[in-house]
Design an enzyme around this catalytic site. Structure first.
Site, PDB file in Angstrom:
ATOM      1  N   ASP A   1     -56.620   9.011   9.542  1.00  0.00           N
ATOM      2  CA  ASP A   1     -57.971   9.319   9.093  1.00  0.00           C
ATOM      3  C   ASP A   1     -58.395   8.193   8.149  1.00  0.00           C
ATOM      4  O   ASP A   1     -57.636   7.832   7.243  1.00  0.00           O
ATOM      5  CB  ASP A   1     -57.951  10.670   8.348  1.00  0.00           C
ATOM      6  CG  ASP A   1     -59.070  11.589   8.749  1.00  0.00           C
ATOM      7  OD1 ASP A   1     -59.624  11.411   9.850  1.00  0.00           O
ATOM      8  OD2 ASP A   1     -59.392  12.492   7.960  1.00  0.00           O
TER       9      ASP A   1
ATOM     10  N   HIS B   1     -61.806   7.169   6.323  1.00  0.00           N
ATOM     11  CA  HIS B   1     -63.219   7.382   6.008  1.00  0.00           C
ATOM     12  C   HIS B   1     -63.737   6.365   5.003  1.00  0.00           C
ATOM     13  O   HIS B   1     -63.068   6.076   4.005  1.00  0.00           O
ATOM     14  CB  HIS B   1     -63.418   8.777   5.395  1.00  0.00           C
ATOM     15  CG  HIS B   1     -63.109   9.898   6.323  1.00  0.00           C
ATOM     16  ND1 HIS B   1     -63.717  10.044   7.554  1.00  0.00           N
ATOM     17  CD2 HIS B   1     -62.268  10.959   6.196  1.00  0.00           C
ATOM     18  CE1 HIS B   1     -63.258  11.145   8.133  1.00  0.00           C
ATOM     19  NE2 HIS B   1     -62.379  11.708   7.339  1.00  0.00           N
TER      20      HIS B   1
ATOM     21  N   LYS C   1     -59.499   6.646  12.699  1.00  0.00           N
ATOM     22  CA  LYS C   1     -60.635   7.477  13.129  1.00  0.00           C
ATOM     23  C   LYS C   1     -61.411   7.965  11.917  1.00  0.00           C
ATOM     24  O   LYS C   1     -60.872   8.025  10.808  1.00  0.00           O
ATOM     25  CB  LYS C   1     -60.155   8.633  14.003  1.00  0.00           C
ATOM     26  CG  LYS C   1     -59.148   9.542  13.353  1.00  0.00           C
ATOM     27  CD  LYS C   1     -58.528  10.471  14.362  1.00  0.00           C
ATOM     28  CE  LYS C   1     -57.570  11.448  13.707  1.00  0.00           C
ATOM     29  NZ  LYS C   1     -58.185  12.353  12.740  1.00  0.00           N
TER      30      LYS C   1
ATOM     31  N   HIS D   1     -68.704   9.438   3.154  1.00  0.00           N
ATOM     32  CA  HIS D   1     -68.780   9.832   4.569  1.00  0.00           C
ATOM     33  C   HIS D   1     -69.602  11.108   4.733  1.00  0.00           C
ATOM     34  O   HIS D   1     -69.584  11.999   3.876  1.00  0.00           O
ATOM     35  CB  HIS D   1     -67.367  10.041   5.127  1.00  0.00           C
ATOM     36  CG  HIS D   1     -67.328  10.150   6.613  1.00  0.00           C
ATOM     37  ND1 HIS D   1     -67.444  11.363   7.262  1.00  0.00           N
ATOM     38  CD2 HIS D   1     -67.218   9.212   7.581  1.00  0.00           C
ATOM     39  CE1 HIS D   1     -67.387  11.156   8.572  1.00  0.00           C
ATOM     40  NE2 HIS D   1     -67.258   9.860   8.793  1.00  0.00           N
TER      41      HIS D   1
ATOM     42  N   CYS E   1     -57.153  18.332  13.818  1.00  0.00           N
ATOM     43  CA  CYS E   1     -56.944  17.050  14.510  1.00  0.00           C
ATOM     44  C   CYS E   1     -55.868  17.123  15.598  1.00  0.00           C
ATOM     45  O   CYS E   1     -56.009  16.486  16.641  1.00  0.00           O
ATOM     46  CB  CYS E   1     -56.655  15.953  13.492  1.00  0.00           C
ATOM     47  SG  CYS E   1     -58.093  15.683  12.401  1.00  0.00           S
TER      48      CYS E   1
ATOM     49  N   HIS F   1     -61.683  12.721   1.208  1.00  0.00           N
ATOM     50  CA  HIS F   1     -60.268  12.517   1.527  1.00  0.00           C
ATOM     51  C   HIS F   1     -60.087  11.287   2.415  1.00  0.00           C
ATOM     52  O   HIS F   1     -61.014  10.863   3.097  1.00  0.00           O
ATOM     53  CB  HIS F   1     -59.688  13.756   2.227  1.00  0.00           C
ATOM     54  CG  HIS F   1     -60.271  14.008   3.581  1.00  0.00           C
ATOM     55  ND1 HIS F   1     -61.505  14.595   3.764  1.00  0.00           N
ATOM     56  CD2 HIS F   1     -59.810  13.735   4.836  1.00  0.00           C
ATOM     57  CE1 HIS F   1     -61.773  14.670   5.056  1.00  0.00           C
ATOM     58  NE2 HIS F   1     -60.763  14.152   5.741  1.00  0.00           N
TER      59      HIS F   1
ATOM     60  N   ASP G   1     -52.201  11.970  11.733  1.00  0.00           N
ATOM     61  CA  ASP G   1     -52.688  12.037  10.338  1.00  0.00           C
ATOM     62  C   ASP G   1     -51.645  12.523   9.319  1.00  0.00           C
ATOM     63  O   ASP G   1     -51.970  13.341   8.443  1.00  0.00           O
ATOM     64  CB  ASP G   1     -53.912  12.961  10.251  1.00  0.00           C
ATOM     65  CG  ASP G   1     -55.095  12.461  11.075  1.00  0.00           C
ATOM     66  OD1 ASP G   1     -55.000  11.375  11.663  1.00  0.00           O
ATOM     67  OD2 ASP G   1     -56.121  13.170  11.121  1.00  0.00           O
TER      68      ASP G   1
END
Length: 199
Positions: free
Chosen positions: A48, A50, A108, A54, A153, A83, A10
């Site tokens: 990441d 999203h 993810k 989310h 993470c 984010h 990330d």
């Protein structure tokens, strides 16, 4: 399984200074991560990713603030500022990151109802990302982690790596943490106790 892979977690704009969920000094690790990439035989990135709205965003829960914890069907969930929204500038890899050597990018957090810290599993600890199978099929038995954030993470990815039978190392000099209520020290302790090598 003698192969080794570098997994960069990330390293995205929203986790760097000026981003929506900035990790202090997050951009400082870019040159070191690039050096690790240069010397790695295999490189995997996580991103990441999203959807807007989310379920892990505080803005999705009226009356709740970022960094509060709520109960989700899969367990406790920290609420975050919005984010790394899919396709946004914040979700892009840091512009200085030499990411083009990556053989695989694991996205993810794209399921609206469940967050995902680990490179291996969603936060229900049951829904796999497919990374373990990918590494095994490639004959990779050892993984080294770098990236953001140490206590979320990166740590959850390293713990799951050990649980999945991989030798796991975390390059602490190539990570930075968020540190919510002492979470860095808590997760360093958990990693040590689980057999993650911290260097």
């Amino acid at each position: 399984m003698a192969g080794e892979a570098l997994i960069v977690i990330d390293l995205q704009n929203d986790f760097c200074p000026g981003g929506a969920l900035a990790v202090a000094g997050g951009d400082e690790i870019v040159p070191l991560v690039n050096d690790l990439i240069r010397h790695a035989d295999h490189v995997v990135m996580t991103q990441d990713w999203h959807p807007a709205g989310h379920s892990s965003f505080a803005s999705s829960h009226p009356g709740k603030q970022a960094f509060e914890t709520i109960d989700m069907p899969y367990g406790p969930q920290t609420l975050w500022p919005d984010h790394c929204i899919q396709g946004s500038a914040g979700s892009d890899f840091h512009s200085g990151l030499a990411w083009t050597k990556a053989e695989l990018v694991i996205r993810k957090g794209f399921r609206p109802a469940i967050d995902s810290y680990s490179a291996f599993f969603e936060n229900d600890h049951r829904t796999p990302t497919g990374l373990a199978g990918y590494l095994r099929e490639r004959g990779i038995g050892a993984v080294t982690f770098a990236g953001l954030a140490t206590d979320f993470c990166v740590a959850y990815s390293a713990l799951d790596a050990v649980d999945q039978g991989f030798d796991a190392t975390v390059r602490l000099d190539a990570c930075r943490g968020i540190d919510l209520n002492g979470s860095v020290e808590t997760m360093l302790k958990r990693m040590r106790e689980t057999g993650v090598r911290l260097v």
